[in-house]
Scaffold this motif. Sequence first.
Motif, PDB file in Angstrom:
ATOM      1  N   PRO A 119       7.794  -3.411  -1.087  1.00  0.00           N
ATOM      2  CA  PRO A 119       7.952  -2.459   0.028  1.00  0.00           C
ATOM      3  C   PRO A 119       7.431  -1.062  -0.289  1.00  0.00           C
ATOM      4  CG  PRO A 119      10.075  -2.962  -0.996  1.00  0.00           C
ATOM      5  CD  PRO A 119       9.084  -3.942  -1.549  1.00  0.00           C
ATOM      6  N   GLN A 120       7.469  -0.673  -1.568  1.00  0.00           N
ATOM      7  CA  GLN A 120       6.982   0.659  -1.905  1.00  0.00           C
ATOM      8  C   GLN A 120       5.501   0.803  -1.604  1.00  0.00           C
ATOM      9  OE1 GLN A 120       8.999   3.279  -2.914  1.00  0.00           O
ATOM     10  NE2 GLN A 120       7.130   4.392  -2.382  1.00  0.00           N
ATOM     11  N   ALA A 121       4.741  -0.261  -1.790  1.00  0.00           N
ATOM     12  CA  ALA A 121       3.311  -0.206  -1.472  1.00  0.00           C
ATOM     13  C   ALA A 121       3.103   0.045   0.017  1.00  0.00           C
ATOM     14  CB  ALA A 121       2.618  -1.494  -1.906  1.00  0.00           C
ATOM     15  N   GLY A 122       3.958  -0.568   0.855  1.00  0.00           N
ATOM     16  CA  GLY A 122       3.867  -0.314   2.285  1.00  0.00           C
ATOM     17  C   GLY A 122       4.185   1.127   2.620  1.00  0.00           C
ATOM     18  N   LEU A 123       5.227   1.683   1.995  1.00  0.00           N
ATOM     19  CA  LEU A 123       5.571   3.085   2.213  1.00  0.00           C
ATOM     20  C   LEU A 123       4.462   3.999   1.707  1.00  0.00           C
ATOM     21  CD1 LEU A 123       9.327   2.975   1.138  1.00  0.00           C
ATOM     22  CD2 LEU A 123       8.441   3.165   3.464  1.00  0.00           C
ATOM     23  N   ASP A 124       3.841   3.627   0.592  1.00  0.00           N
ATOM     24  CA  ASP A 124       2.740   4.430   0.063  1.00  0.00           C
ATOM     25  C   ASP A 124       1.536   4.399   0.999  1.00  0.00           C
ATOM     26  OD1 ASP A 124       4.317   5.005  -2.108  1.00  0.00           O
ATOM     27  OD2 ASP A 124       3.345   3.548  -3.442  1.00  0.00           O
ATOM     28  N   ALA A 125       1.279   3.247   1.604  1.00  0.00           N
ATOM     29  CA  ALA A 125       0.174   3.155   2.561  1.00  0.00           C
ATOM     30  C   ALA A 125       0.414   4.088   3.744  1.00  0.00           C
ATOM     31  CB  ALA A 125       0.016   1.712   3.044  1.00  0.00           C
ATOM     32  N   ILE A 126       1.663   4.116   4.225  1.00  0.00           N
ATOM     33  CA  ILE A 126       2.003   5.020   5.325  1.00  0.00           C
ATOM     34  C   ILE A 126       1.785   6.471   4.910  1.00  0.00           C
ATOM     35  CG2 ILE A 126       3.922   5.918   6.709  1.00  0.00           C
ATOM     36  CD1 ILE A 126       5.031   3.057   6.776  1.00  0.00           C
ATOM     37  N   GLU A 127       2.241   6.829   3.703  1.00  0.00           N
ATOM     38  CA  GLU A 127       2.113   8.225   3.270  1.00  0.00           C
ATOM     39  C   GLU A 127       0.655   8.632   3.102  1.00  0.00           C
ATOM     40  OE1 GLU A 127       3.768  11.404  -0.055  1.00  0.00           O
ATOM     41  OE2 GLU A 127       4.704   9.424   0.123  1.00  0.00           O
ATOM     42  N   VAL A 128      -0.171   7.737   2.580  1.00  0.00           N
ATOM     43  CA  VAL A 128      -1.595   8.050   2.447  1.00  0.00           C
ATOM     44  C   VAL A 128      -2.200   8.342   3.815  1.00  0.00           C
ATOM     45  CG1 VAL A 128      -3.868   7.086   1.901  1.00  0.00           C
ATOM     46  CG2 VAL A 128      -1.978   6.780   0.303  1.00  0.00           C
ATOM     47  N   ILE A 129      -1.924   7.488   4.779  1.00  0.00           N
ATOM     48  CA  ILE A 129      -2.496   7.672   6.112  1.00  0.00           C
ATOM     49  C   ILE A 129      -1.999   8.967   6.743  1.00  0.00           C
ATOM     50  CG2 ILE A 129      -2.595   6.703   8.448  1.00  0.00           C
ATOM     51  CD1 ILE A 129      -2.363   3.919   7.120  1.00  0.00           C
ATOM     52  N   GLU A 130      -0.708   9.246   6.597  1.00  0.00           N
ATOM     53  CA  GLU A 130      -0.155  10.457   7.193  1.00  0.00           C
ATOM     54  C   GLU A 130      -0.651  11.714   6.489  1.00  0.00           C
ATOM     55  OE1 GLU A 130       4.087   9.782   7.416  1.00  0.00           O
ATOM     56  OE2 GLU A 130       3.865   8.826   9.390  1.00  0.00           O
ATOM     57  N   ARG A 131      -0.901  11.647   5.193  1.00  0.00           N
ATOM     58  CA  ARG A 131      -1.495  12.792   4.491  1.00  0.00           C
ATOM     59  C   ARG A 131      -2.886  13.120   5.038  1.00  0.00           C
ATOM     60  NH1 ARG A 131      -0.209  14.464  -0.916  1.00  0.00           N
ATOM     61  NH2 ARG A 131       1.901  13.828  -1.481  1.00  0.00           N
ATOM     62  N   LEU A 132      -3.524  12.123   5.595  1.00  0.00           N
ATOM     63  CA  LEU A 132      -4.860  12.317   6.157  1.00  0.00           C
ATOM     64  C   LEU A 132      -4.816  12.707   7.630  1.00  0.00           C
ATOM     65  CD1 LEU A 132      -6.617   9.301   4.394  1.00  0.00           C
ATOM     66  CD2 LEU A 132      -6.682  11.715   3.752  1.00  0.00           C
ATOM     67  N   GLY A 133      -3.626  13.028   8.123  1.00  0.00           N
ATOM     68  CA  GLY A 133      -3.487  13.598   9.458  1.00  0.00           C
ATOM     69  C   GLY A 133      -3.322  12.611  10.588  1.00  0.00           C
ATOM     70  N   VAL A 134      -2.953  11.372  10.282  1.00  0.00           N
ATOM     71  CA  VAL A 134      -2.798  10.335  11.311  1.00  0.00           C
ATOM     72  C   VAL A 134      -1.345   9.878  11.340  1.00  0.00           C
ATOM     73  CG1 VAL A 134      -3.544   8.063  12.096  1.00  0.00           C
ATOM     74  CG2 VAL A 134      -5.179   9.584  10.955  1.00  0.00           C
ATOM     75  N   ARG A 135      -0.740   9.865  12.518  1.00  0.00           N
ATOM     76  CA  ARG A 135       0.640   9.392  12.655  1.00  0.00           C
ATOM     77  C   ARG A 135       0.676   7.870  12.586  1.00  0.00           C
ATOM     78  NH1 ARG A 135       0.468  13.524  16.606  1.00  0.00           N
ATOM     79  NH2 ARG A 135      -0.181  11.957  18.135  1.00  0.00           N
ATOM     80  N   VAL A 136       1.713   7.350  11.935  1.00  0.00           N
ATOM     81  CA  VAL A 136       1.839   5.903  11.757  1.00  0.00           C
ATOM     82  C   VAL A 136       3.064   5.405  12.501  1.00  0.00           C
ATOM     83  CG1 VAL A 136       2.113   4.012  10.109  1.00  0.00           C
ATOM     84  CG2 VAL A 136       0.738   6.016   9.490  1.00  0.00           C
ATOM     85  N   SER A 137       2.866   4.387  13.326  1.00  0.00           N
ATOM     86  CA  SER A 137       3.965   3.727  14.030  1.00  0.00           C
ATOM     87  C   SER A 137       4.157   2.346  13.422  1.00  0.00           C
ATOM     88  CB  SER A 137       3.638   3.600  15.522  1.00  0.00           C
ATOM     89  OG  SER A 137       4.663   2.895  16.197  1.00  0.00           O
ATOM     90  N   PHE A 138       5.425   1.995  13.158  1.00  0.00           N
ATOM     91  CA  PHE A 138       5.735   0.717  12.528  1.00  0.00           C
ATOM     92  C   PHE A 138       6.627  -0.101  13.458  1.00  0.00           C
ATOM     93  CE2 PHE A 138       8.407  -2.040   9.890  1.00  0.00           C
ATOM     94  CZ  PHE A 138       7.454  -2.707   9.162  1.00  0.00           C
ATOM     95  N   PRO A 139       6.062  -1.026  14.228  1.00  0.00           N
ATOM     96  CA  PRO A 139       6.884  -1.868  15.108  1.00  0.00           C
ATOM     97  C   PRO A 139       7.824  -2.760  14.281  1.00  0.00           C
ATOM     98  CG  PRO A 139       4.566  -1.965  15.724  1.00  0.00           C
ATOM     99  CD  PRO A 139       4.627  -1.302  14.399  1.00  0.00           C
TER     100      PRO A 139
END
Length: 264
Positions: free
Chosen positions: A32-52
């Motif tokens: 699960p940490q890899a999934g959270l890290d993927a979200i943080e990378v994307i959000e650091r690049l200025g894109v909001r992440v939605s997780f259904p």
Amino acid sequence: MATIPAPATQPDPAPPADVYLFATCLLDLFAPQAGLDAIEVIERLGVRVSFPEGQTCCGQPAYTSGFPDDARAVAAAQLDLFPQPWPIVVPSGSCAGMIRHHWPRLFAGDPLRSAKAAAIAARTVEFTEFVAGLLGEEIASAGTEETLCLHTSCSARREMGTHMVGRDLLARLPGVTLAVHDHEPECCGFGGTFSVKQPDISAAMAADKVEAILATGCDRFVSADCGCLMNLNLTLEKRGAAVRGEHIASFLLRRLAAGEEPAR
């Protein structure tokens, strides 16, 4: 037959403001940490992440084991989870390949579901491919000097075409040397249920892969596929080797975070 969307060859000229994340069941249960890290990378690049939260498996284990009806039921339960026309980022080339190329096939002959599956498939992008398009040529990252190997899953390589994207992304990171091992195009032996049905063959394939990785003298290897990481890391652990693999999202986040630390 439904038209299968081709892999993206160029990033969109303007990055999206929002994306969905399809985390995959292996990431959810085992990394699960890899999934959270993927979200943080994307959000650091200025894109909001939605997780259904209703998302589950992509259906690939059933599909590749010869149970299309079961795979169809799994996929059908998720067709309404991505209503906005946002990209769907998948931190797994294997699962991204299933959604992009095989979901439309599952629903061929069902007009309503086929249209939904095709729309989702057209918006599905593998994590490495998506992030590479946002980072640009100059990447502000830092960290210790490291030599890496890249393992690209069979589906990521052959269905998503992201092996060269991964190579290019790692090569652009300051302080990172990419070592190309001589078994890079070969399967790690996981193959989902293949490793359960054919454990001896799977183990032999994994052994060949880790021998090639170790022969480069690399510090670690990275991959965008959790199943491959689990298989290869367990093989390395059994051998007593110090080298380990990690998800490329976790590796990238660490380098990006180090690049933002103020100089001392």
